[in-house]
Write a protein that holds these residues in place. Structure first.
Motif, short mmCIF file in Angstrom:
data_model
loop_
_atom_site.label_atom_id
_atom_site.label_comp_id
_atom_site.label_asym_id
_atom_site.label_seq_id
_atom_site.Cartn_x
_atom_site.Cartn_y
_atom_site.Cartn_z
N ILE A 136 0.83 -1.20 0.00
CA ILE A 136 0.00 0.00 0.00
C ILE A 136 0.87 1.25 0.00
N ALA A 137 0.34 2.29 -0.62
CA ALA A 137 1.06 3.56 -0.64
C ALA A 137 1.18 4.14 0.75
N GLY A 138 0.16 3.95 1.56
CA GLY A 138 0.21 4.48 2.91
C GLY A 138 -1.03 4.13 3.70
N ASP A 139 -1.02 4.56 4.95
CA ASP A 139 -2.16 4.41 5.83
C ASP A 139 -2.20 5.64 6.72
N GLY A 140 -3.29 5.85 7.37
CA GLY A 140 -3.42 7.01 8.22
C GLY A 140 -4.70 7.76 7.92
N PRO A 141 -4.90 8.90 8.58
CA PRO A 141 -6.17 9.62 8.51
C PRO A 141 -6.36 10.48 7.25
N GLU A 142 -5.38 10.53 6.38
CA GLU A 142 -5.44 11.45 5.25
C GLU A 142 -6.64 11.21 4.33
N VAL A 143 -6.98 9.96 4.05
CA VAL A 143 -8.12 9.70 3.15
C VAL A 143 -9.38 10.32 3.71
N GLU A 144 -9.67 10.05 4.96
CA GLU A 144 -10.89 10.58 5.56
C GLU A 144 -10.84 12.10 5.66
N ALA A 145 -9.69 12.64 6.06
CA ALA A 145 -9.55 14.08 6.23
C ALA A 145 -9.68 14.83 4.90
#
Length: 197
Positions: A136-145
């Motif tokens: 995966i490219a990444g994880d964290g709150p960025e998608v939702e934010a």
């Protein structure tokens, strides 16, 4: 009960633009960067084509880098809430290989490549698909934010849960490029956030 009004089948189809986009892509994607770069590119085009959200996924042979399938989020174009990019890519790989188990004994090790950590639905789909690696490219709150999408109540130890089932998780490849795709989607005045709740 009169069953004549009941639906008895359903399906989704990749938009023609995906096949056009893939026509210029080599069959072998040798590096993690090559794989994530393609996922990011498909995710970006998917929202620009208005066929779904800014998400894409690939199934790749881990050893050779051969592309087995590609999927994009088709929720808007199909009208089916389960047609997230991961489910589409996994289903197309299973169809191509004629097996529900992408980790069957003697089969090549396959990986699921996604432009961000799977949502709660795709977490289960990936776990039970038989793939042996999640890239995966990444994880964290960025998608939702950045987009307003609700990714669901993920476990804190989601990556460890994959590991306990023999699925390696690698993350952080071209993360900033993925975030830019989400930023572009979230900035659209006509962006559709298709959360049911």
């Amino acid at each position: 009960m009169d069953t004549s009004a009941l639906a008895t089948s359903f399906g989704a189809r990749l938009p023609d633009w995906v096949l056009s986009e893939l026509a210029g892509v080599p069959e072998v994607l040798p590096t993690d960067e090559d794989r994530i770069r393609l996922a990011n590119r498909l995710a970006e085009r998917n929202h620009r084509e208005d066929t779904g959200g800014p998400f894409a996924a690939l199934v790749v042979d881990s050893a050779t880098g051969r592309l087995v399938s590609a999927g994009v989020n088709l929720v808007l174009s199909s009208g089916l809430s389960s047609t997230h990019a991961e489910v589409v890519a996994l289903s197309l790989a299973q169809t191509r290989l004629s097996t529900w188990n992408l980790g069957a004994p003697g089969a090549p090790e396959l990986e699921l490549v996604v432009n961000w950590r799977p949502c709660v639905m795709c977490y289960g789909a990936a776990m039970w698909s038989g793939v042996r690696r999640l890239l995966i490219a990444g994880d964290g709150p960025e998608v939702e934010a950045l987009t307003g999408f609700d990714e669901g109540p993920m476990r804190e130890d989601w990556a460890e849960q994959f590991g306990e089932r023999g699925i390696r998780v690698d993350r952080g490849v071209l993360r900033d490029e993925a975030i830019e795709v989400f930023r572009e989607y979230g900035a659209r005045e006509d962006a559709v956030v298709y959360n049911a709740r």
